[in-house]
Motif scaffolding. Structure first.
Motif, PDB file in Angstrom:
ATOM      1  N   THR A 112      -6.629   2.238 -15.138  1.00  0.00           N
ATOM      2  CA  THR A 112      -5.384   2.065 -14.652  1.00  0.00           C
ATOM      3  C   THR A 112      -5.048   2.823 -13.248  1.00  0.00           C
ATOM      4  O   THR A 112      -4.408   2.267 -12.480  1.00  0.00           O
ATOM      5  CB  THR A 112      -4.233   2.341 -15.811  1.00  0.00           C
ATOM      6  OG1 THR A 112      -4.715   1.297 -16.927  1.00  0.00           O
ATOM      7  CG2 THR A 112      -2.904   1.968 -15.279  1.00  0.00           C
ATOM      8  N   VAL A 113      -5.340   4.223 -13.489  1.00  0.00           N
ATOM      9  CA  VAL A 113      -5.049   4.972 -12.473  1.00  0.00           C
ATOM     10  C   VAL A 113      -5.956   4.587 -11.106  1.00  0.00           C
ATOM     11  O   VAL A 113      -5.363   4.559 -10.126  1.00  0.00           O
ATOM     12  CB  VAL A 113      -5.254   6.506 -12.714  1.00  0.00           C
ATOM     13  CG1 VAL A 113      -5.312   7.389 -11.438  1.00  0.00           C
ATOM     14  CG2 VAL A 113      -4.240   6.777 -13.932  1.00  0.00           C
ATOM     15  N   PRO A 118      -4.349   2.744  -4.983  1.00  0.00           N
ATOM     16  CA  PRO A 118      -4.236   2.296  -3.755  1.00  0.00           C
ATOM     17  C   PRO A 118      -2.831   1.717  -3.456  1.00  0.00           C
ATOM     18  O   PRO A 118      -2.372   1.977  -2.398  1.00  0.00           O
ATOM     19  CB  PRO A 118      -5.103   1.154  -3.280  1.00  0.00           C
ATOM     20  CG  PRO A 118      -6.301   1.386  -4.488  1.00  0.00           C
ATOM     21  CD  PRO A 118      -5.451   1.978  -5.544  1.00  0.00           C
ATOM     22  N   GLN A 119      -2.161   0.932  -4.422  1.00  0.00           N
ATOM     23  CA  GLN A 119      -0.840   0.516  -4.083  1.00  0.00           C
ATOM     24  C   GLN A 119       0.257   1.625  -4.065  1.00  0.00           C
ATOM     25  O   GLN A 119       1.198   1.617  -3.325  1.00  0.00           O
ATOM     26  CB  GLN A 119      -0.500  -0.548  -5.566  1.00  0.00           C
ATOM     27  CG  GLN A 119      -1.272  -1.879  -5.306  1.00  0.00           C
ATOM     28  CD  GLN A 119      -2.565  -1.697  -6.038  1.00  0.00           C
ATOM     29  OE1 GLN A 119      -3.063  -0.666  -6.566  1.00  0.00           O
ATOM     30  NE2 GLN A 119      -3.307  -2.770  -5.898  1.00  0.00           N
ATOM     31  N   VAL A 120      -0.077   2.512  -5.154  1.00  0.00           N
ATOM     32  CA  VAL A 120       1.065   3.841  -4.803  1.00  0.00           C
ATOM     33  C   VAL A 120       0.868   4.501  -3.474  1.00  0.00           C
ATOM     34  O   VAL A 120       1.905   4.828  -2.883  1.00  0.00           O
ATOM     35  CB  VAL A 120       0.734   4.698  -5.987  1.00  0.00           C
ATOM     36  CG1 VAL A 120       1.364   6.167  -5.981  1.00  0.00           C
ATOM     37  CG2 VAL A 120       0.965   4.071  -7.378  1.00  0.00           C
ATOM     38  N   ILE A 123       2.745   2.476  -0.737  1.00  0.00           N
ATOM     39  CA  ILE A 123       4.251   2.567  -0.935  1.00  0.00           C
ATOM     40  C   ILE A 123       4.687   3.904  -0.524  1.00  0.00           C
ATOM     41  O   ILE A 123       5.556   4.098   0.328  1.00  0.00           O
ATOM     42  CB  ILE A 123       4.720   2.468  -2.732  1.00  0.00           C
ATOM     43  CG1 ILE A 123       4.271   0.982  -2.967  1.00  0.00           C
ATOM     44  CG2 ILE A 123       5.891   2.966  -2.881  1.00  0.00           C
ATOM     45  CD1 ILE A 123       4.639   0.790  -4.468  1.00  0.00           C
ATOM     46  N   LEU A 124       3.609   4.798  -0.761  1.00  0.00           N
ATOM     47  CA  LEU A 124       4.005   6.379   0.016  1.00  0.00           C
ATOM     48  C   LEU A 124       4.031   6.291   1.205  1.00  0.00           C
ATOM     49  O   LEU A 124       4.733   7.135   1.928  1.00  0.00           O
ATOM     50  CB  LEU A 124       3.460   7.319  -0.785  1.00  0.00           C
ATOM     51  CG  LEU A 124       3.402   7.644  -2.399  1.00  0.00           C
ATOM     52  CD1 LEU A 124       2.451   8.562  -2.767  1.00  0.00           C
ATOM     53  CD2 LEU A 124       5.122   8.147  -2.569  1.00  0.00           C
ATOM     54  N   VAL A 125       3.165   5.558   2.024  1.00  0.00           N
ATOM     55  CA  VAL A 125       2.798   5.702   3.374  1.00  0.00           C
ATOM     56  C   VAL A 125       3.950   4.837   3.907  1.00  0.00           C
ATOM     57  O   VAL A 125       4.540   5.218   4.968  1.00  0.00           O
ATOM     58  CB  VAL A 125       1.255   5.047   3.667  1.00  0.00           C
ATOM     59  CG1 VAL A 125       1.425   4.904   5.261  1.00  0.00           C
ATOM     60  CG2 VAL A 125       0.164   5.896   3.329  1.00  0.00           C
ATOM     61  N   VAL A 126       4.382   3.769   3.420  1.00  0.00           N
ATOM     62  CA  VAL A 126       5.501   2.979   4.097  1.00  0.00           C
ATOM     63  C   VAL A 126       6.585   3.516   3.883  1.00  0.00           C
ATOM     64  O   VAL A 126       7.384   3.961   4.142  1.00  0.00           O
ATOM     65  CB  VAL A 126       5.336   1.433   3.440  1.00  0.00           C
ATOM     66  CG1 VAL A 126       6.394   0.814   4.059  1.00  0.00           C
ATOM     67  CG2 VAL A 126       4.053   0.702   3.927  1.00  0.00           C
TER      68      VAL A 126
END
Length: 126
Positions: A112-113, A118-120, A123-126
């Motif tokens: 799961t991690v 990559p999705q997390v 979100i953090l970059v955007v």
């Protein structure tokens, strides 16, 4: 529960920093002792449940005994074996990877991690 303890122990070990406060160092020391006690209790209960012959026959149990013995020696000598103690703690990571092969809970958490990282990050970059 042993898998949960193992993951928590790894997470706490990752909090260690070179210049951490005295309170943080004390917290990490206490949590290390707590998880070591849990590891000893787990091994003792497995020994009681399986019996000595079956317990020793399992390579995972022999590895746990090696970790318990190494940690005990490091605890007995304290700061004199600080680097060896770090080495024994790193070996607990090996225990995590060994458990991942047989424990579905740890394997599911890791997958799961791995899949969500990559999705997390996106979100953090955007």
């Amino acid at each position: 529960p042993p898998a949960t303890f193992l993951v928590c122990n790894i997470l706490f070990m990752s909090l260690a920093q070179r210049n951490s406060s005295a309170e943080m160092q004390e917290f990490l020391s206490v949590q290390n002792d707590v998880f070591f006690g849990l590891m000893c209790a787990e091994s003792f209960l497995v020994l009681l449940g399986w019996g000595p012959a079956m317990f020793i026959a399992d390579p995972g149990n022999r590895f746990d005994i090696l970790l318990i013995a190494g940690t005990s020696v490091c605890l007995a000598f304290g700061d004199a074996l600080r680097s060896a103690a770090q080495g024994v703690r790193v070996l607990r990571l090996v225990r995590l990877f060994r458990q991942m092969q047989s424990n579905k809970l740890i394997k599911a958490i890791f997958e799961t991690v791995t899949l969500s990282a990559p999705q997390v990050a996106n979100i953090l970059v955007v």
